[in-house]
Design a protein around this motif. Sequence first.
Motif, PDB file in Angstrom:
ATOM      1  N   VAL A   8      -2.105 -15.324 -20.271  1.00 49.66           N
ATOM      2  CA  VAL A   8      -0.864 -15.165 -20.840  1.00 49.66           C
ATOM      3  C   VAL A   8      -1.362 -14.898 -22.618  1.00 49.66           C
ATOM      4  O   VAL A   8      -0.641 -14.139 -23.189  1.00 49.66           O
ATOM      5  CB  VAL A   8       0.077 -16.323 -20.753  1.00 49.66           C
ATOM      6  N   ARG A   9      -2.233 -15.796 -22.805  1.00 51.61           N
ATOM      7  CA  ARG A   9      -2.581 -15.803 -24.273  1.00 51.61           C
ATOM      8  C   ARG A   9      -3.237 -14.197 -24.542  1.00 51.61           C
ATOM      9  O   ARG A   9      -2.893 -13.662 -25.465  1.00 51.61           O
ATOM     10  CB  ARG A   9      -3.525 -16.940 -24.662  1.00 51.61           C
ATOM     11  N   ALA A  33       9.563 -17.104 -21.235  1.00 56.39           N
ATOM     12  CA  ALA A  33       8.044 -17.799 -21.990  1.00 56.39           C
ATOM     13  C   ALA A  33       7.356 -18.364 -20.788  1.00 56.39           C
ATOM     14  O   ALA A  33       7.851 -18.422 -19.763  1.00 56.39           O
ATOM     15  CB  ALA A  33       8.641 -19.071 -22.874  1.00 56.39           C
ATOM     16  N   THR A  34       6.204 -18.558 -21.305  1.00 58.43           N
ATOM     17  CA  THR A  34       5.367 -19.300 -20.388  1.00 58.43           C
ATOM     18  C   THR A  34       5.091 -20.688 -21.061  1.00 58.43           C
ATOM     19  O   THR A  34       4.601 -20.757 -22.196  1.00 58.43           O
ATOM     20  CB  THR A  34       4.120 -18.466 -20.151  1.00 58.43           C
ATOM     21  N   LYS A  40       3.963 -23.258 -25.908  1.00 59.73           N
ATOM     22  CA  LYS A  40       5.000 -22.328 -25.345  1.00 59.73           C
ATOM     23  C   LYS A  40       4.781 -20.966 -26.021  1.00 59.73           C
ATOM     24  O   LYS A  40       4.799 -20.627 -26.995  1.00 59.73           O
ATOM     25  CB  LYS A  40       6.417 -22.920 -25.587  1.00 59.73           C
ATOM     26  N   VAL A  41       4.364 -19.884 -25.000  1.00 56.06           N
ATOM     27  CA  VAL A  41       4.250 -18.580 -25.358  1.00 56.06           C
ATOM     28  C   VAL A  41       5.391 -17.738 -25.147  1.00 56.06           C
ATOM     29  O   VAL A  41       5.681 -17.560 -23.859  1.00 56.06           O
ATOM     30  CB  VAL A  41       2.876 -18.129 -24.599  1.00 56.06           C
ATOM     31  N   VAL A  42       6.200 -17.536 -25.971  1.00 57.69           N
ATOM     32  CA  VAL A  42       7.365 -16.801 -25.979  1.00 57.69           C
ATOM     33  C   VAL A  42       7.063 -15.458 -25.764  1.00 57.69           C
ATOM     34  O   VAL A  42       6.125 -14.956 -26.148  1.00 57.69           O
ATOM     35  CB  VAL A  42       8.443 -17.011 -27.084  1.00 57.69           C
ATOM     36  N   ASP A  47       3.890 -13.664 -13.232  1.00 58.65           N
ATOM     37  CA  ASP A  47       4.261 -14.175 -11.914  1.00 58.65           C
ATOM     38  C   ASP A  47       3.687 -13.391 -10.542  1.00 58.65           C
ATOM     39  O   ASP A  47       3.270 -12.128 -11.090  1.00 58.65           O
ATOM     40  CB  ASP A  47       5.516 -14.794 -11.991  1.00 58.65           C
ATOM     41  N   ASP A  48       4.024 -13.633  -9.611  1.00 56.89           N
ATOM     42  CA  ASP A  48       3.707 -12.623  -8.559  1.00 56.89           C
ATOM     43  C   ASP A  48       4.333 -11.216  -8.560  1.00 56.89           C
ATOM     44  O   ASP A  48       3.733 -10.362  -7.762  1.00 56.89           O
ATOM     45  CB  ASP A  48       3.930 -13.501  -7.248  1.00 56.89           C
ATOM     46  N   THR A  49       5.379 -11.335  -9.393  1.00 61.27           N
ATOM     47  CA  THR A  49       6.010  -9.933  -9.145  1.00 61.27           C
ATOM     48  C   THR A  49       5.652  -9.166 -10.436  1.00 61.27           C
ATOM     49  O   THR A  49       6.154  -8.075 -10.396  1.00 61.27           O
ATOM     50  CB  THR A  49       7.638 -10.184  -9.403  1.00 61.27           C
ATOM     51  N   GLY A  50       4.874  -9.539 -11.367  1.00 58.70           N
ATOM     52  CA  GLY A  50       4.428  -8.629 -12.324  1.00 58.70           C
ATOM     53  C   GLY A  50       4.471  -9.357 -13.496  1.00 58.70           C
ATOM     54  O   GLY A  50       4.367 -10.695 -13.847  1.00 58.70           O
ATOM     55  N   ILE A  51       4.319  -8.477 -14.690  1.00 59.52           N
ATOM     56  CA  ILE A  51       4.403  -9.137 -16.229  1.00 59.52           C
ATOM     57  C   ILE A  51       5.732  -8.741 -16.757  1.00 59.52           C
ATOM     58  O   ILE A  51       6.091  -7.676 -16.833  1.00 59.52           O
ATOM     59  CB  ILE A  51       3.085  -8.468 -16.650  1.00 59.52           C
ATOM     60  N   ASP A  52       6.397  -9.577 -17.253  1.00 58.67           N
ATOM     61  CA  ASP A  52       7.355  -9.552 -18.204  1.00 58.67           C
ATOM     62  C   ASP A  52       7.134  -9.659 -19.746  1.00 58.67           C
ATOM     63  O   ASP A  52       6.588 -10.703 -20.045  1.00 58.67           O
ATOM     64  CB  ASP A  52       8.683 -10.450 -17.823  1.00 58.67           C
ATOM     65  N   ILE A  53       7.341  -8.558 -20.762  1.00 57.09           N
ATOM     66  CA  ILE A  53       7.270  -8.601 -21.965  1.00 57.09           C
ATOM     67  C   ILE A  53       8.471  -8.523 -22.671  1.00 57.09           C
ATOM     68  O   ILE A  53       9.043  -7.314 -22.389  1.00 57.09           O
ATOM     69  CB  ILE A  53       6.072  -7.872 -22.264  1.00 57.09           C
TER      70      ILE A  53
END
Length: 90
Positions: A8-9, A33-34, A40-42, A47-53
């Motif tokens: 995530v970072r 966020a994670t 907290k990284v906003v 997750d298992d479905t992919g990456i949301d940005i």
Amino acid sequence: MTTIDERVRRVARTVLDVNGVADLHGGTFGTLATYLPGEKVVGVKIDDTGIDIHVSLHTGSQIHSVADNIRAAVSRIEDGPISITIEDLV
């Protein structure tokens, strides 16, 4: 093996280095966020479905071009689907 914290970072740093990106954005209610130990990284969720940005861009940026550049940069370090949401222009 790379931990989710490190992933995530690393994605967050990569996105912020893309020309035109002003900042990461937590979404309408600040919920994208994670949550990591002590931080907290906003704007980044993996997750298992992919990456949301979710991001804010600098005013005048070419939105589609910046989104393509974000996707290309992140795809060099992470596998899977990448969803990019432009939340704001600043």
